[in-house]
Design a protein around this motif. Sequence first.
Motif, PDB file in Angstrom:
ATOM      1  N   ASP A  14       0.861  -0.911  -0.096  1.00 45.02           N
ATOM      2  CA  ASP A  14      -0.064  -0.139  -0.016  1.00 45.02           C
ATOM      3  C   ASP A  14       0.906   1.048   0.098  1.00 45.02           C
ATOM      4  N   PRO A  15       0.568   2.355  -0.664  1.00 44.68           N
ATOM      5  CA  PRO A  15       1.466   3.362  -1.014  1.00 44.68           C
ATOM      6  C   PRO A  15       1.830   4.229   0.565  1.00 44.68           C
ATOM      7  N   ASN A  37       0.788  -6.941  -7.233  1.00 42.42           N
ATOM      8  CA  ASN A  37       1.223  -5.386  -7.410  1.00 42.42           C
ATOM      9  C   ASN A  37       1.835  -4.880  -8.427  1.00 42.42           C
ATOM     10  N   GLN A  88       1.529  -3.977 -11.199  1.00 41.65           N
ATOM     11  CA  GLN A  88       0.918  -2.963 -12.161  1.00 41.65           C
ATOM     12  C   GLN A  88      -0.040  -2.100 -10.926  1.00 41.65           C
ATOM     13  N   ASN A  89       0.555  -1.960  -9.699  1.00 44.42           N
ATOM     14  CA  ASN A  89      -0.110  -1.027  -8.891  1.00 44.42           C
ATOM     15  C   ASN A  89       0.782   0.440  -8.978  1.00 44.42           C
ATOM     16  N   PHE A  90       0.342   0.963 -10.147  1.00 41.73           N
ATOM     17  CA  PHE A  90       1.477   2.160 -10.465  1.00 41.73           C
ATOM     18  C   PHE A  90       1.571   3.227  -9.617  1.00 41.73           C
ATOM     19  N   ASP A  91       0.769   3.464  -8.811  1.00 41.20           N
ATOM     20  CA  ASP A  91       0.692   4.467  -7.520  1.00 41.20           C
ATOM     21  C   ASP A  91       1.891   4.025  -6.640  1.00 41.20           C
ATOM     22  N   GLU A 118       5.459   5.396  -5.743  1.00 38.04           N
ATOM     23  CA  GLU A 118       5.929   5.726  -4.217  1.00 38.04           C
ATOM     24  C   GLU A 118       7.154   5.032  -3.607  1.00 38.04           C
ATOM     25  N   MET A 163       8.273  -2.620 -18.199  1.00 36.04           N
ATOM     26  CA  MET A 163       7.502  -1.346 -18.227  1.00 36.04           C
ATOM     27  C   MET A 163       7.440  -0.977 -16.716  1.00 36.04           C
ATOM     28  N   GLU A 214      10.267   0.273 -15.255  1.00 39.95           N
ATOM     29  CA  GLU A 214      10.487   1.931 -15.799  1.00 39.95           C
ATOM     30  C   GLU A 214       9.940   2.920 -15.022  1.00 39.95           C
ATOM     31  N   TYR A 215       8.610   2.533 -14.446  1.00 40.90           N
ATOM     32  CA  TYR A 215       7.922   3.323 -13.642  1.00 40.90           C
ATOM     33  C   TYR A 215       8.894   3.863 -12.412  1.00 40.90           C
TER      34      TYR A 215
END
Lengths: 339, 339, 339, 339
Positions: free
Chosen positions: A167-168, A187, A189-192, A196, A219, A222-223
């Motif tokens: 969790d962020p 997670n 692709q849990n982009f937030d 964080e 990818m 990459e985030y």
Amino acid sequence: MILVLRPDASEAQIEHVIARITELGFTPHVSRGQHRTIVGAIGDETKPHAEAFAAFAGVEAVHPIMKPFKLASRELQKNDTIVMVGKIPIGGGSLAMIAGPCAVESFEGLDRIAQLVKDAGANILRGGAFKPRTSPYSFQGMGESGLKILKEVGQKHHMPVVTEVMDPRQVALVAEYADMFQIGARNMQNFDLLKEVGSTKLPVLLKRGMAATVKDLLMSAEYILAAGNPNVVLCERGVRSFEDSTRNMLDMSAVPNVKGQSHLPIIVDPSHACGRPDLIPAMARAAVAADADGVHIEVHDCPEKAFSDGPQALIPPKYTSLMVQLRKLAEVMGKTIPV
Amino acid sequence: MILVLRPDASEAQIEHVIARITELGFTPHVSRGQHRTIVGAIGDETKPHAEAFAAFAGVEAVHPIMKPFKLASRELQKNDTIVMVGKIPIGGGSLAMIAGPCAVESFEGLDRIAQLVKDAGANILRGGAFKPRTSPYSFQGMGESGLKILKEVGQKHHMPVVTEVMDPRQVALVAEYADMFQIGARNMQNFDLLKEVGSTKLPVLLKRGMAATVKDLLMSAEYILAAGNPNVVLCERGVRSFEDSTRNMLDMSAVPNVKGQSHLPIIVDPSHACGRPDLIPAMARAAVAADADGVHIEVHDCPEKAFSDGPQALIPPKYTSLMVQLRKLAEVMGKTIPV
Amino acid sequence: MILVLRPDASEAQIEHVIARITELGFTPHVSRGQHRTIVGAIGDETKPHAEAFAAFAGVEAVHPIMKPFKLASRELQKNDTIVMVGKIPIGGGSLAMIAGPCAVESFEGLDRIAQLVKDAGANILRGGAFKPRTSPYSFQGMGESGLKILKEVGQKHHMPVVTEVMDPRQVALVAEYADMFQIGARNMQNFDLLKEVGSTKLPVLLKRGMAATVKDLLMSAEYILAAGNPNVVLCERGVRSFEDSTRNMLDMSAVPNVKGQSHLPIIVDPSHACGRPDLIPAMARAAVAADADGVHIEVHDCPEKAFSDGPQALIPPKYTSLMVQLRKLAEVMGKTIPV
Amino acid sequence: MILVLRPDASEAQIEHVIARITELGFTPHVSRGQHRTIVGAIGDETKPHAEAFAAFAGVEAVHPIMKPFKLASRELQKNDTIVMVGKIPIGGGSLAMIAGPCAVESFEGLDRIAQLVKDAGANILRGGAFKPRTSPYSFQGMGESGLKILKEVGQKHHMPVVTEVMDPRQVALVAEYADMFQIGARNMQNFDLLKEVGSTKLPVLLKRGMAATVKDLLMSAEYILAAGNPNVVLCERGVRSFEDSTRNMLDMSAVPNVKGQSHLPIIVDPSHACGRPDLIPAMARAAVAADADGVHIEVHDCPEKAFSDGPQALIPPKYTSLMVQLRKLAEVMGKTIPV
């Protein structure tokens, strides 16, 4: 990008495509073939709108020609990245041997397992305090008290520790106790959450999602890189398949596949991939021979009393004999296992 | 649970299994066969430790006999749940016709599309303000200003609105503007997010993950229900497969499969499943004929200028003629499309 | 078999189930639990009708407890089977190094490649004369003249040869020229072909189908064994998956998975699994480290002029340096590569 | 074809590629971009060697631009093909309602079931005499005596009959008794069998393989068409997936996907796709609404006594009520069910 037009594309459609390509800042290259016209669109494919090319009337297919990731790409950085987790380097010939129980259950339990895996040659300790469970009724982890135990046990045995963050809102808390974040498969692709952990400098162990391609995994890395954190270690841990005798299907070829495209280290987790302790030793050996930068193995000294994932844990004597084999294979591969 | 022992399980192992079963509060039933001994463990299978049975020495396989979800189960509630989104009921013979662009791009654009889909018969408006994108370099959505536009346009056209929430920290913000949360496929097992939307009473459109089984989907719904929010609508939107001519593979059988096991409504999203507008009408018709409680379709009046997913959007005239067909099929199925 | 009854199964249904089980020659064991009744049916699960248990009214699930294969099972034969291909043993610590071009194209071409792979350490020569091609317009193989070339080249270089057989009518012909049949992935469940090669004593290299589970593979081997031919070598060559950067997904865990259940040798074919020469060396090393009984690699000295599958062929210098690595790994694993 | 060269491709490599393209009879079109050079190769992509382009040094990716099938393509033939099975037309608005037991078991049994499905509205009778079974110990079908029964029962009830052929050596025999061959999923790429049925004029029901893409299915149809038999009906019957609550995953989108590319009729088999009778009615309705040219359903009046696949058979009363729904849906779709 290459736009392949339909055989029946009209002249007006072709002209519209060329006009739009130009309008979006790309340079068009037109090849009129016997059956089809092909239009190259030379320019920055990551621009917004570039994906809309496929929606143009008369366009049958669009083939991108550039890799969609940049910072993770070996085209940008030729040399292998080495990620430091505490004093343990991962990558560039140095193997991470991550071991420990699925979940932190008690100080005594973790202390006992840590001693056993450290003696066998493990160099990073794992243990979950926040657990992503399919069922809301399953054990969800000890939370902060588990993080405290993990840190204390790691310090006692001089092992850096890795633990999952889900969790962020937990990122700052976990960073107080851990030497490395783990982002679990669910997670990826849990982009937030990626952004964080990307805002810190703590190393991140990024696990491949159950339906993620190798490109998707890169990818997601990459985030994190784009958010400013260069310390990413990838982890192959199996993907969903029709094979029903293993929990997931371990995609061993992801190791050379990633290493050909990216400078980031990649390790293998045969525990979650297979879900069966009888298959773990062979898959750990294969990982080292495939040039992986380490292996991640769940070890528990009493699987039948484990709070979660007991059936897939390796018992310490088997882990110890596996490490004997892995050292020999590491030598053949010209790698070292730092302590 | 049923524990199948190995053919070579020793008497000591059998006794240990029976002792542990008893110790964990289950009642053992032993059947000694010609080749194998089978032990039934009668009791609450959701207890912690129950999963550890497979780790017992001598145990070859464990077969659970209870469904792992409760609140979502039709065994608990025989009648179909009807979820109210604004004034639109979903389920129990009432069909949700959710339509709109992938992303909110501007007031004028959304207003124009809303008018068109409303005229065609859509009853809920969709539009993303927070967009989960594979690439960090793609358009990530307008954020709060997009939410404001969505709310205004919905009110103007008397349509409730649904929009995606990706981060537990956004839940309160999104709830100010939306009539229904959407949990995207990539977040189906973002358990902290599920708990957070579960702590509200706003309806939730829960999309199936790309590698999620029907059981996994129902378990994720169970997280929301268990947190106190009964207003869950499921959504089949395709899963990853080897077929490379469609974006995902639409698992149409999930509709009757879910409805047999659960009282929750389920709708179908052919736009994300197929990723090709030419396949959307047939799949939307099939969904209604398969007894789905609605369909979710991306509509854009200029796909080639869409900020995201343009190539999969249906254009308004095709949406209008599709709605004509869907009304006829709804009639055959004895369903209504509320306005 | 274990029959789990529905929670709402009536007493009449339970009695009917018991009566039918008895009628079919099984012994029923009934356990009445709090929520459900479970009935064990003790007897020969391979009997016709046994599968019909799931169709009984009131039955929710049927769990088999016996393995469906017998002759292929390690329960029947504890020691590893060693299959002799010409003078080359496969299994029991002896590694098959099968190499050669996808298709036989000419005497000179095959002769040149055979010399190169033999010098590198290959011990069995491969080359297709009958080619299963997705398209009817692709090169279909040289047929009998290809078989002749293969035999001559094999004899010249003292290497036994393996080649694909696709049609039961070709079995006798292929047997005249080959030392080992290959059954391709597309024919793994071509049961008439399996029976036909099962009626000979020539060794069979049985490739896993693209959608076959490990159990399916062993059941297909069982067809050959049951027809009287004990000389079966299994081959993992990748299965279909959503990953689009490799031709198939190599399921490396199939190696220890098969070896735990069966006495038959199993080799790995990274060429067809990955379809990319850059991934072959890592996967061949991983196979040896995973305890495979050999590797099967396509080698061509001019891939760009190959009649089929050129893009996935390894060039001879890379094969030679790979063999250097494989010999070191074989030594660590305590295996030998016969010549 | 479009050849995308690597960013670091040398001038010599580019020239070699151009020379080879020319040598193979293609016309090269070269576009030099900022990052990469792209070379179009205009010509007949089905030529041998064309696939070797990907093996050229310096080439990173090859994108074909022509469809690999011709005779099956809608580009060749705009109008829907109508296949006559006895007096029953399939395609062009006419729906095949194929029904019957999995296997022919006896004259009386088949006669009874035929009467029931005929009364309900079925227009083609199915029943297997040669059965492809995963296990060599399962019932393998009645063989020729089953074919005789099938023919007699079909004639008695004025229904054409379809039955599976598994072996090229059986083709002539099956043709004596059947009005339509069935090629099962496991034999979709048994190319010798495809050629053999292609050498007759009897209609062929070609089932999609468990790991076959839509393109693969059309290529297998192309084999039959290229051999001279234009009477091919395709059948979607589910593919293998990770979903474990259904036998296979029914890819309903294959229906519009095929119809967009090909003039051949396509029907749906929900029995094998789902393996569960509770899902069959919804999937049969969905198939008709998706524009399929018919449905194929296994019906047995006593599933618990069926020799094979009993658990997936629909019982006659359910088939009858399903047919009532299908007639209404056919009317909405503007289709007829011939008798």
